[in-house]
Enzyme design. Sequence first.
Site, PDB file in Angstrom:
ATOM      1  N   LYS A 269       0.819  -1.225   0.000  1.00 33.57           N
ATOM      2  CA  LYS A 269       0.000   0.000   0.000  1.00 33.57           C
ATOM      3  C   LYS A 269       0.849   1.270   0.000  1.00 33.57           C
ATOM      4  CE  LYS A 269      -2.191  -0.430   3.937  1.00 33.57           C
ATOM      5  NZ  LYS A 269      -1.603  -1.646   4.510  1.00 33.57           N
TER       6      LYS A 269
ATOM      7  N   ARG B  32      -9.014   1.765   9.627  1.00 33.85           N
ATOM      8  CA  ARG B  32      -8.611   0.375   9.815  1.00 33.85           C
ATOM      9  C   ARG B  32      -9.634  -0.406  10.629  1.00 33.85           C
ATOM     10  NH1 ARG B  32      -2.720   0.919   9.259  1.00 33.85           N
ATOM     11  NH2 ARG B  32      -1.632  -1.047   9.524  1.00 33.85           N
TER      12      ARG B  32
ATOM     13  N   ARG C 170      11.827  -8.368   4.479  1.00 36.14           N
ATOM     14  CA  ARG C 170      12.156  -6.956   4.230  1.00 36.14           C
ATOM     15  C   ARG C 170      13.652  -6.732   4.421  1.00 36.14           C
ATOM     16  NH1 ARG C 170       7.229  -2.936   4.941  1.00 36.14           N
ATOM     17  NH2 ARG C 170       6.430  -3.744   6.869  1.00 36.14           N
TER      18      ARG C 170
ATOM     19  N   ARG D   3      11.454  -3.028  10.312  1.00 30.52           N
ATOM     20  CA  ARG D   3      10.944  -2.233  11.427  1.00 30.52           C
ATOM     21  C   ARG D   3      10.754  -3.113  12.640  1.00 30.52           C
ATOM     22  NH1 ARG D   3       6.012  -0.051   8.000  1.00 30.52           N
ATOM     23  NH2 ARG D   3       4.990  -1.290   9.595  1.00 30.52           N
TER      24      ARG D   3
ATOM     25  N   ARG E  76      -0.110  -8.860  13.643  1.00 33.21           N
ATOM     26  CA  ARG E  76      -0.636  -7.804  12.757  1.00 33.21           C
ATOM     27  C   ARG E  76      -1.599  -8.398  11.728  1.00 33.21           C
ATOM     28  NH1 ARG E  76       4.534  -5.289  10.427  1.00 33.21           N
ATOM     29  NH2 ARG E  76       3.193  -3.793   9.377  1.00 33.21           N
TER      30      ARG E  76
END
Length: 202
Positions: free
Chosen positions: A13, A96, A135, A141, A152
Amino acid sequence: MRIVFLGPPGSGKGTQAKLVSQRLSVPAVSTGDMLRIAVRTATPLGMKARAVMAQGELVPDDLMFGLIRERLTQADAGAGAGAGASKGFVLDGYPRTIPQAESFEKLLAEDGAVLDAVVNFDVPDPVLVERLSGRADVERRADDRPETVRERLRVYHEKTEPLVNYYRGKGLLVSVDAVGGIDEVAQRIERGLAARARQGAA
Ligand code: AMP
């Protein structure tokens, strides 16, 4: 154009929001980025959000509402209470939850504004897990740890995914297969938004 990008973590996104923002000359607003800055600079909001984010949970709706209202009344977006002419935005990461969507709708309505489209990023869970855990170090992160990634995703399915049907019911949904290269997905989004604009005009 007032556009919302909806999708699970790791669905691309953020990358696509920046591309659409450049193409349409509207700001890309990422609540995740705004929160990460708040955490880094230890603002009162950042202090509240820090632990919640590190666990992969959602920041409470009322805090998010304050954040988004403040951001969208800034001159480059110009949407929201008393902000005058709306210039539009691409929202990445908000709303969200269903309550966030409802209060957001009211905020826009105060300004006589409505959303033009909600783009849903369709990516299967196994692909997301692979992407998030893979990643590159530079972009990794705190919330990319395997336990947090799982949490998540769970939170996404429980709290955020119901928005897909919510916005479909409002006739705003543009669903995009978001597995593929950046350019390929960008083209699908462009085509989806164009088709949606034609429907809106008809
Ligand atoms: P993101 O970069 O969009 O994945 O957001 C990172 C984290 O920020 C999320 O896992 C949440 O903890 C928090 N966050 C971002 N946007 C929202 C939102 N609209 N509501 C609640 N929490 C959010």
